[in-house]
Write a protein that holds these residues in place. Structure first.
Motif, PDB file in Angstrom:
ATOM      1  N   TYR A  32      28.516  14.836 -32.618  1.00  0.00           N
ATOM      2  CA  TYR A  32      29.153  15.069 -34.354  1.00  0.00           C
ATOM      3  C   TYR A  32      28.022  14.734 -35.119  1.00  0.00           C
ATOM      4  CZ  TYR A  32      34.032  15.180 -32.922  1.00  0.00           C
ATOM      5  OH  TYR A  32      35.087  15.836 -31.990  1.00  0.00           O
ATOM      6  N   GLY A  33      27.016  15.697 -35.186  1.00  0.00           N
ATOM      7  CA  GLY A  33      25.873  15.643 -36.100  1.00  0.00           C
ATOM      8  C   GLY A  33      24.923  15.224 -35.369  1.00  0.00           C
ATOM      9  N   LEU A  34      24.495  15.496 -34.493  1.00  0.00           N
ATOM     10  CA  LEU A  34      23.468  14.634 -33.410  1.00  0.00           C
ATOM     11  C   LEU A  34      23.025  15.754 -32.237  1.00  0.00           C
ATOM     12  CD1 LEU A  34      23.894  10.687 -33.417  1.00  0.00           C
ATOM     13  CD2 LEU A  34      21.903  12.140 -35.340  1.00  0.00           C
ATOM     14  N   GLN A  35      22.098  15.865 -32.115  1.00  0.00           N
ATOM     15  CA  GLN A  35      21.353  16.367 -30.766  1.00  0.00           C
ATOM     16  C   GLN A  35      21.143  15.621 -29.854  1.00  0.00           C
ATOM     17  OE1 GLN A  35      18.625  19.340 -33.335  1.00  0.00           O
ATOM     18  NE2 GLN A  35      19.114  20.621 -32.019  1.00  0.00           N
ATOM     19  N   LEU A  36      21.338  15.697 -28.553  1.00  0.00           N
ATOM     20  CA  LEU A  36      21.418  15.052 -27.979  1.00  0.00           C
ATOM     21  C   LEU A  36      20.183  15.210 -26.202  1.00  0.00           C
ATOM     22  CD1 LEU A  36      24.979  14.168 -27.458  1.00  0.00           C
ATOM     23  CD2 LEU A  36      23.422  13.432 -28.427  1.00  0.00           C
ATOM     24  N   ALA A  37      19.549  14.942 -26.031  1.00  0.00           N
ATOM     25  CA  ALA A  37      18.889  15.771 -25.346  1.00  0.00           C
ATOM     26  C   ALA A  37      17.508  14.105 -23.885  1.00  0.00           C
ATOM     27  CB  ALA A  37      17.344  16.625 -25.895  1.00  0.00           C
ATOM     28  N   GLU A  38      16.969  14.847 -23.352  1.00  0.00           N
ATOM     29  CA  GLU A  38      15.745  13.835 -22.657  1.00  0.00           C
ATOM     30  C   GLU A  38      14.320  14.516 -22.933  1.00  0.00           C
ATOM     31  OE1 GLU A  38      16.713  14.119 -18.829  1.00  0.00           O
ATOM     32  OE2 GLU A  38      18.654  12.871 -19.189  1.00  0.00           O
ATOM     33  N   LEU A  39      13.013  12.792 -23.120  1.00  0.00           N
ATOM     34  CA  LEU A  39      12.786  13.263 -23.116  1.00  0.00           C
ATOM     35  C   LEU A  39      11.633  13.327 -22.139  1.00  0.00           C
ATOM     36  CD1 LEU A  39       9.868  14.812 -25.476  1.00  0.00           C
ATOM     37  CD2 LEU A  39       9.270  12.478 -25.794  1.00  0.00           C
ATOM     38  N   GLY A  40      11.216  13.456 -20.502  1.00  0.00           N
ATOM     39  CA  GLY A  40      10.993  12.430 -19.653  1.00  0.00           C
ATOM     40  C   GLY A  40      12.075  12.558 -18.609  1.00  0.00           C
ATOM     41  N   SER A  41      12.252  11.315 -19.021  1.00  0.00           N
ATOM     42  CA  SER A  41      13.505  10.534 -18.145  1.00  0.00           C
ATOM     43  C   SER A  41      14.398   9.884 -18.850  1.00  0.00           C
ATOM     44  CB  SER A  41      12.932  10.167 -17.031  1.00  0.00           C
ATOM     45  OG  SER A  41      12.418   8.970 -17.290  1.00  0.00           O
ATOM     46  N   HIS A  42      14.052   9.900 -20.703  1.00  0.00           N
ATOM     47  CA  HIS A  42      14.342   9.029 -21.584  1.00  0.00           C
ATOM     48  C   HIS A  42      15.508   9.507 -22.884  1.00  0.00           C
ATOM     49  CE1 HIS A  42      10.359   6.060 -21.337  1.00  0.00           C
ATOM     50  NE2 HIS A  42      10.777   7.401 -20.616  1.00  0.00           N
ATOM     51  N   GLU A  43      16.317   8.892 -22.440  1.00  0.00           N
ATOM     52  CA  GLU A  43      17.078  10.066 -22.605  1.00  0.00           C
ATOM     53  C   GLU A  43      17.261   9.467 -25.094  1.00  0.00           C
ATOM     54  OE1 GLU A  43      22.030   8.093 -25.063  1.00  0.00           O
ATOM     55  OE2 GLU A  43      20.783   7.523 -23.361  1.00  0.00           O
ATOM     56  N   GLN A  44      16.987  10.799 -25.614  1.00  0.00           N
ATOM     57  CA  GLN A  44      16.952  10.792 -26.909  1.00  0.00           C
ATOM     58  C   GLN A  44      17.929  12.209 -28.109  1.00  0.00           C
ATOM     59  OE1 GLN A  44      14.804  14.476 -27.168  1.00  0.00           O
ATOM     60  NE2 GLN A  44      13.215  13.463 -28.126  1.00  0.00           N
ATOM     61  N   ILE A  45      17.423  11.131 -29.229  1.00  0.00           N
ATOM     62  CA  ILE A  45      18.473  11.534 -29.801  1.00  0.00           C
ATOM     63  C   ILE A  45      17.687  11.714 -31.081  1.00  0.00           C
ATOM     64  CG2 ILE A  45      21.211  10.579 -31.386  1.00  0.00           C
ATOM     65  CD1 ILE A  45      21.650   8.543 -29.532  1.00  0.00           C
ATOM     66  N   PHE A  46      18.194  13.030 -31.884  1.00  0.00           N
ATOM     67  CA  PHE A  46      17.630  13.663 -32.936  1.00  0.00           C
ATOM     68  C   PHE A  46      17.942  14.393 -33.943  1.00  0.00           C
ATOM     69  CE2 PHE A  46      17.079  16.963 -29.260  1.00  0.00           C
ATOM     70  CZ  PHE A  46      16.748  17.885 -30.202  1.00  0.00           C
ATOM     71  N   HIS A  47      16.878  14.500 -34.361  1.00  0.00           N
ATOM     72  CA  HIS A  47      17.289  16.488 -35.711  1.00  0.00           C
ATOM     73  C   HIS A  47      16.610  16.449 -36.309  1.00  0.00           C
ATOM     74  CE1 HIS A  47      20.718  18.712 -37.475  1.00  0.00           C
ATOM     75  NE2 HIS A  47      21.478  18.594 -36.488  1.00  0.00           N
ATOM     76  N   THR A  48      16.710  17.675 -36.801  1.00  0.00           N
ATOM     77  CA  THR A  48      15.378  17.864 -37.737  1.00  0.00           C
ATOM     78  C   THR A  48      16.243  18.034 -38.817  1.00  0.00           C
ATOM     79  OG1 THR A  48      15.359  20.128 -36.829  1.00  0.00           O
ATOM     80  CG2 THR A  48      14.128  18.384 -35.972  1.00  0.00           C
ATOM     81  N   GLY A  49      15.570  18.247 -40.167  1.00  0.00           N
ATOM     82  CA  GLY A  49      16.037  18.965 -41.634  1.00  0.00           C
ATOM     83  C   GLY A  49      14.965  19.493 -42.585  1.00  0.00           C
ATOM     84  N   GLY A  50      15.472  20.060 -43.247  1.00  0.00           N
ATOM     85  CA  GLY A  50      14.957  20.792 -43.811  1.00  0.00           C
ATOM     86  C   GLY A  50      15.404  20.791 -45.809  1.00  0.00           C
ATOM     87  N   ALA A  51      14.456  21.200 -46.447  1.00  0.00           N
ATOM     88  CA  ALA A  51      14.764  22.181 -47.757  1.00  0.00           C
ATOM     89  C   ALA A  51      13.776  22.664 -48.641  1.00  0.00           C
ATOM     90  CB  ALA A  51      15.466  20.635 -48.660  1.00  0.00           C
ATOM     91  N   ASN A  52      13.961  22.839 -49.868  1.00  0.00           N
ATOM     92  CA  ASN A  52      12.333  23.786 -50.131  1.00  0.00           C
ATOM     93  C   ASN A  52      11.052  22.995 -50.212  1.00  0.00           C
ATOM     94  OD1 ASN A  52      13.980  26.018 -50.315  1.00  0.00           O
ATOM     95  ND2 ASN A  52      14.592  25.028 -52.769  1.00  0.00           N
ATOM     96  N   GLY A  53      10.319  23.518 -49.417  1.00  0.00           N
ATOM     97  CA  GLY A  53       8.963  22.377 -49.869  1.00  0.00           C
ATOM     98  C   GLY A  53       9.109  21.170 -48.626  1.00  0.00           C
ATOM     99  N   PHE A  54      10.419  20.727 -48.200  1.00  0.00           N
ATOM    100  CA  PHE A  54      10.103  19.531 -46.908  1.00  0.00           C
ATOM    101  C   PHE A  54      10.680  19.858 -45.680  1.00  0.00           C
ATOM    102  CE2 PHE A  54      10.730  18.609 -51.110  1.00  0.00           C
ATOM    103  CZ  PHE A  54       9.266  17.801 -52.099  1.00  0.00           C
ATOM    104  N   VAL A  55      10.359  19.252 -44.594  1.00  0.00           N
ATOM    105  CA  VAL A  55      10.895  19.502 -43.470  1.00  0.00           C
ATOM    106  C   VAL A  55      10.910  18.419 -43.058  1.00  0.00           C
ATOM    107  CG1 VAL A  55       9.737  21.692 -43.027  1.00  0.00           C
ATOM    108  CG2 VAL A  55       8.835  19.965 -43.142  1.00  0.00           C
ATOM    109  N   SER A  56      11.240  17.781 -41.701  1.00  0.00           N
ATOM    110  CA  SER A  56      11.912  16.115 -41.440  1.00  0.00           C
ATOM    111  C   SER A  56      12.124  16.461 -39.667  1.00  0.00           C
ATOM    112  CB  SER A  56      12.584  15.576 -41.991  1.00  0.00           C
ATOM    113  OG  SER A  56      14.046  15.829 -42.359  1.00  0.00           O
TER     114      SER A  56
END
Length: 196
Positions: A38-62
């Motif tokens: 619910y609002g978060l992306q779930l993945a792995e980096l190598g074998s490490h559990e990863q909870i992440f998200h990206t975002g952006g607006a005019n001129g800004f990214v994160s």
């Protein structure tokens, strides 16, 4: 953002039940599982559990990536839409977690074992993945797509160049691989069979 992440995963923002929904993969009506809560992306980096998200607006990214079992959170903020904070975040996390992509040498016999044509289903379509040798290295190409190199990690596991998050795992057999598994993140797993 680091403080927010600490509060969120420390149970100070939403209830434990809501946090579980946010950090649990979604099962679709057709039975497929996707790495999005619910609002978060779930993945792995190598074998490490990863909870992440990206975002952006005019001129800004994160991008923000949290590794709950490692106590690590990485945040990248940029004021240029040309920046790629998700890539930078992963590179920083790999360094912090000691994850490195290897490129082990392969013998001609190894290459011959993996080389071949493999078919798999992608939705309603059948896809063809050709694995072949070029200049002493193993390469692959999905019909109609760009070619890429396969970097050996050992134990029949390869990481495609250009996408360190994916894995191609060959199914061993006597003298050649009988098939392979394509892993795109934690839940997207596709089986492919060698075409005779």
């Amino acid at each position: 953002m680091l403080h927010w992440t600490t509060l969120l995963h420390g149970g100070k923002v939403v209830s434990p039940a809501s946090l579980r929904l946010m950090t649990t993969p979604t099962v679709l009506a057709n039975g497929d599982t996707i790495g999005y809560g619910y609002g978060l992306q779930l993945a792995e980096l190598g074998s490490h559990e990863q909870i992440f998200h990206t975002g952006g607006a005019n001129g800004f990214v994160s991008a923000l990536a949290h590794y709950p079992k490692n106590g690590l959170t990485v945040v990248v903020l940029a004021n240029s839409v040309k920046a790629n904070p998700a890539t930078i975040t992963k590179a920083l996390a790999r360094t912090a977690l000691g994850i490195r992509v290897r490129d082990l040498p392969l013998t001609p016999d190894n290459i011959a074992r993996y080389a071949g044509t493999y078919t798999y289903k992608s939705g309603a379509k059948t896809r063809v993945l050709k694995v072949y040798e070029e200049s002493g290295k193993l390469h692959a190409q999905v019909t109609g797509g760009p070619a890429f190199r396969l970097r050996s990690q050992g134990s029949n596991v390869f990481i495609p160049s250009g996408n360190d998050d994916n894995q191609i795992i060959f199914t061993p057999s006597a003298d050649r691989a009988a098939g392979l598994t394509i892993r795109e993140g934690r839940w997207e797993v596709t089986e492919a069979k060698r075409q005779e």
